[in-house]
Scaffold this motif. Structure first.
Motif, PDB file in Angstrom:
ATOM      1  N   ALA A 227       0.839  -1.195   0.000  1.00 44.87           N
ATOM      2  CA  ALA A 227       0.000   0.000   0.000  1.00 44.87           C
ATOM      3  C   ALA A 227       0.870   1.239   0.000  1.00 44.87           C
ATOM      4  N   TYR A 228       0.348   2.306  -0.612  1.00 38.02           N
ATOM      5  CA  TYR A 228       0.991   3.610  -0.506  1.00 38.02           C
ATOM      6  C   TYR A 228      -0.044   4.694  -0.770  1.00 38.02           C
ATOM      7  N   VAL A 229       0.156   5.837  -0.122  1.00 36.00           N
ATOM      8  CA  VAL A 229      -0.689   7.015  -0.328  1.00 36.00           C
ATOM      9  C   VAL A 229      -0.247   7.680  -1.619  1.00 36.00           C
ATOM     10  N   TYR A 230      -1.220   7.953  -2.500  1.00 31.10           N
ATOM     11  CA  TYR A 230      -0.870   8.615  -3.763  1.00 31.10           C
ATOM     12  C   TYR A 230      -1.577   9.959  -3.937  1.00 31.10           C
ATOM     13  N   SER A 231      -2.478  10.293  -2.999  1.00 34.00           N
ATOM     14  CA  SER A 231      -3.190  11.564  -3.082  1.00 34.00           C
ATOM     15  C   SER A 231      -3.750  11.895  -1.701  1.00 34.00           C
ATOM     16  N   ALA A 232      -3.846  13.188  -1.415  1.00 35.00           N
ATOM     17  CA  ALA A 232      -4.393  13.617  -0.122  1.00 35.00           C
ATOM     18  C   ALA A 232      -5.347  14.776  -0.319  1.00 35.00           C
ATOM     19  N   GLY A 233      -6.412  14.760   0.460  1.00 34.34           N
ATOM     20  CA  GLY A 233      -7.358  15.865   0.494  1.00 34.34           C
ATOM     21  C   GLY A 233      -7.151  16.669   1.763  1.00 34.34           C
ATOM     22  N   ARG A 234      -8.226  17.277   2.259  1.00 35.01           N
ATOM     23  CA  ARG A 234      -8.109  18.073   3.491  1.00 35.01           C
ATOM     24  C   ARG A 234      -7.953  17.169   4.706  1.00 35.01           C
ATOM     25  N   THR A 235      -8.816  16.137   4.805  1.00 36.86           N
ATOM     26  CA  THR A 235      -8.749  15.198   5.934  1.00 36.86           C
ATOM     27  C   THR A 235      -8.637  13.754   5.464  1.00 36.86           C
ATOM     28  N   SER A 236      -8.574  13.547   4.166  1.00 41.40           N
ATOM     29  CA  SER A 236      -8.589  12.180   3.634  1.00 41.40           C
ATOM     30  C   SER A 236      -7.328  11.865   2.843  1.00 41.40           C
ATOM     31  N   VAL A 237      -7.087  10.566   2.717  1.00 36.27           N
ATOM     32  CA  VAL A 237      -5.963  10.084   1.918  1.00 36.27           C
ATOM     33  C   VAL A 237      -6.448   8.969   1.015  1.00 36.27           C
ATOM     34  N   ARG A 238      -5.915   8.940  -0.189  1.00 36.92           N
ATOM     35  CA  ARG A 238      -6.208   7.859  -1.138  1.00 36.92           C
ATOM     36  C   ARG A 238      -5.016   6.914  -1.144  1.00 36.92           C
ATOM     37  N   VAL A 239      -5.324   5.615  -1.023  1.00 41.84           N
ATOM     38  CA  VAL A 239      -4.282   4.596  -0.916  1.00 41.84           C
ATOM     39  C   VAL A 239      -4.486   3.557  -2.000  1.00 41.84           C
ATOM     40  N   ARG A 240      -3.423   3.271  -2.730  1.00 42.78           N
ATOM     41  CA  ARG A 240      -3.459   2.176  -3.701  1.00 42.78           C
ATOM     42  C   ARG A 240      -3.063   0.905  -2.967  1.00 42.78           C
ATOM     43  N   LEU A 241      -3.828  -0.145  -3.192  1.00 39.39           N
ATOM     44  CA  LEU A 241      -3.576  -1.430  -2.547  1.00 39.39           C
ATOM     45  C   LEU A 241      -3.501  -2.525  -3.581  1.00 39.39           C
ATOM     46  N   ARG A 242      -2.471  -3.357  -3.439  1.00 44.52           N
ATOM     47  CA  ARG A 242      -2.330  -4.524  -4.301  1.00 44.52           C
ATOM     48  C   ARG A 242      -1.964  -5.724  -3.443  1.00 44.52           C
ATOM     49  N   ALA A 243      -2.567  -6.857  -3.784  1.00 46.01           N
ATOM     50  CA  ALA A 243      -2.245  -8.121  -3.124  1.00 46.01           C
ATOM     51  C   ALA A 243      -1.576  -9.027  -4.141  1.00 46.01           C
ATOM     52  N   TYR A 244      -0.583  -9.743  -3.673  1.00 43.82           N
ATOM     53  CA  TYR A 244       0.147 -10.682  -4.507  1.00 43.82           C
ATOM     54  C   TYR A 244       0.135 -12.055  -3.856  1.00 43.82           C
ATOM     55  N   ARG A 245       0.185 -13.051  -4.678  1.00 48.97           N
ATOM     56  CA  ARG A 245       0.424 -14.414  -4.253  1.00 48.97           C
ATOM     57  C   ARG A 245       1.929 -14.610  -4.368  1.00 48.97           C
ATOM     58  N   GLU A 246       2.575 -15.019  -3.280  1.00 45.07           N
ATOM     59  CA  GLU A 246       4.029 -15.169  -3.294  1.00 45.07           C
ATOM     60  C   GLU A 246       4.394 -16.586  -2.868  1.00 45.07           C
ATOM     61  N   ASP A 247       5.281 -17.197  -3.624  1.00 45.73           N
ATOM     62  CA  ASP A 247       5.782 -18.524  -3.282  1.00 45.73           C
ATOM     63  C   ASP A 247       6.794 -18.354  -2.154  1.00 45.73           C
ATOM     64  N   PRO A 248       6.564 -18.974  -0.995  1.00 48.03           N
ATOM     65  CA  PRO A 248       7.466 -18.756   0.138  1.00 48.03           C
ATOM     66  C   PRO A 248       8.866 -19.324  -0.083  1.00 48.03           C
ATOM     67  N   ARG A 249       9.022 -20.250  -1.009  1.00 50.61           N
ATOM     68  CA  ARG A 249      10.334 -20.860  -1.261  1.00 50.61           C
ATOM     69  C   ARG A 249      11.164 -20.077  -2.267  1.00 50.61           C
ATOM     70  N   THR A 250      10.509 -19.485  -3.258  1.00 48.72           N
ATOM     71  CA  THR A 250      11.257 -18.820  -4.337  1.00 48.72           C
ATOM     72  C   THR A 250      11.108 -17.301  -4.331  1.00 48.72           C
ATOM     73  N   GLY A 251      10.050 -16.790  -3.701  1.00 49.03           N
ATOM     74  CA  GLY A 251       9.786 -15.354  -3.735  1.00 49.03           C
ATOM     75  C   GLY A 251       9.087 -14.903  -5.005  1.00 49.03           C
ATOM     76  N   ASP A 252       8.776 -15.838  -5.912  1.00 48.52           N
ATOM     77  CA  ASP A 252       8.048 -15.474  -7.138  1.00 48.52           C
ATOM     78  C   ASP A 252       6.682 -14.923  -6.762  1.00 48.52           C
ATOM     79  N   ARG A 253       6.292 -13.828  -7.423  1.00 52.00           N
ATOM     80  CA  ARG A 253       5.030 -13.146  -7.120  1.00 52.00           C
ATOM     81  C   ARG A 253       4.128 -13.086  -8.336  1.00 52.00           C
ATOM     82  N   GLU A 254       2.820 -13.033  -8.024  1.00 53.52           N
ATOM     83  CA  GLU A 254       1.806 -12.846  -9.061  1.00 53.52           C
ATOM     84  C   GLU A 254       0.719 -11.954  -8.474  1.00 53.52           C
TER      85      GLU A 254
END
Length: 150
Positions: A75-102
């Motif tokens: 997650a990271y904040v990419y925009s802010a208003g007066r009292t609000s923040v917009r956050v981009r969120l992404r989820a990945y599937r990660e192989d715990p043995r190799t670190g490969d992500r999707e």
């Protein structure tokens, strides 16, 4: 003023059977819960205040996260208003043995910063001080507006 890169937060959970549905994949509600928690952390890091969820934009579940995989939420904040923040969120599937992500899931959340009386409180201005931060901000804006590729 906090920089976009200062708001970047990621966390991982190993998907266990108690997180799964009958298909042995992470339950969508569980993934949303994890996303909401990491998004709030990003908003709090930016604002210096507690943050509560105000809005969830579309959620795209593109691929499942299997039992035994790691669910990586970023997650990271990419925009802010007066009292609000917009956050981009992404989820990945990660192989715990190799670190490969999707990439599995993507969304955009809005949080409101609140004070100790649980009232909305102003947030600082967001700064963009690197090419990487500008790239992330543009990706988020384009994705929120439906112009990114899925």
């Amino acid at each position: 003023m906090p920089d976009l890169m200062d708001t970047y937060v990621e966390n991982r959970w190993m998907v266990q059977p108690n997180h799964a549905n009958t298909l042995q994949t992470a339950h969508g509600g569980r993934v949303l819960k994890w996303m909401d928690e990491v998004g709030a952390m990003s908003g709090m890091r930016f604002s210096g205040e507690s943050c509560v969820t105000a809005h969830i934009n579309h959620v795209d579940f593109n691929r499942p996260i299997l039992v035994g995989d790691l669910a990586l939420i970023e997650a990271y904040v990419y925009s802010a208003g007066r009292t609000s923040v917009r956050v981009r969120l992404r989820a990945y599937r990660e192989d715990p043995r190799t670190g490969d992500r999707e990439l599995t899931t993507e969304s955009y959340f809005v949080y409101v910063a609140i004070d100790e009386d649980h009232q909305p409180t102003p947030v600082p201005e967001l700064t963009i001080s690197s090419e990487r931060a500008e790239q992330l901000r543009e990706e988020a804006i384009n994705g929120e507006n439906g112009t990114s590729e899925h």
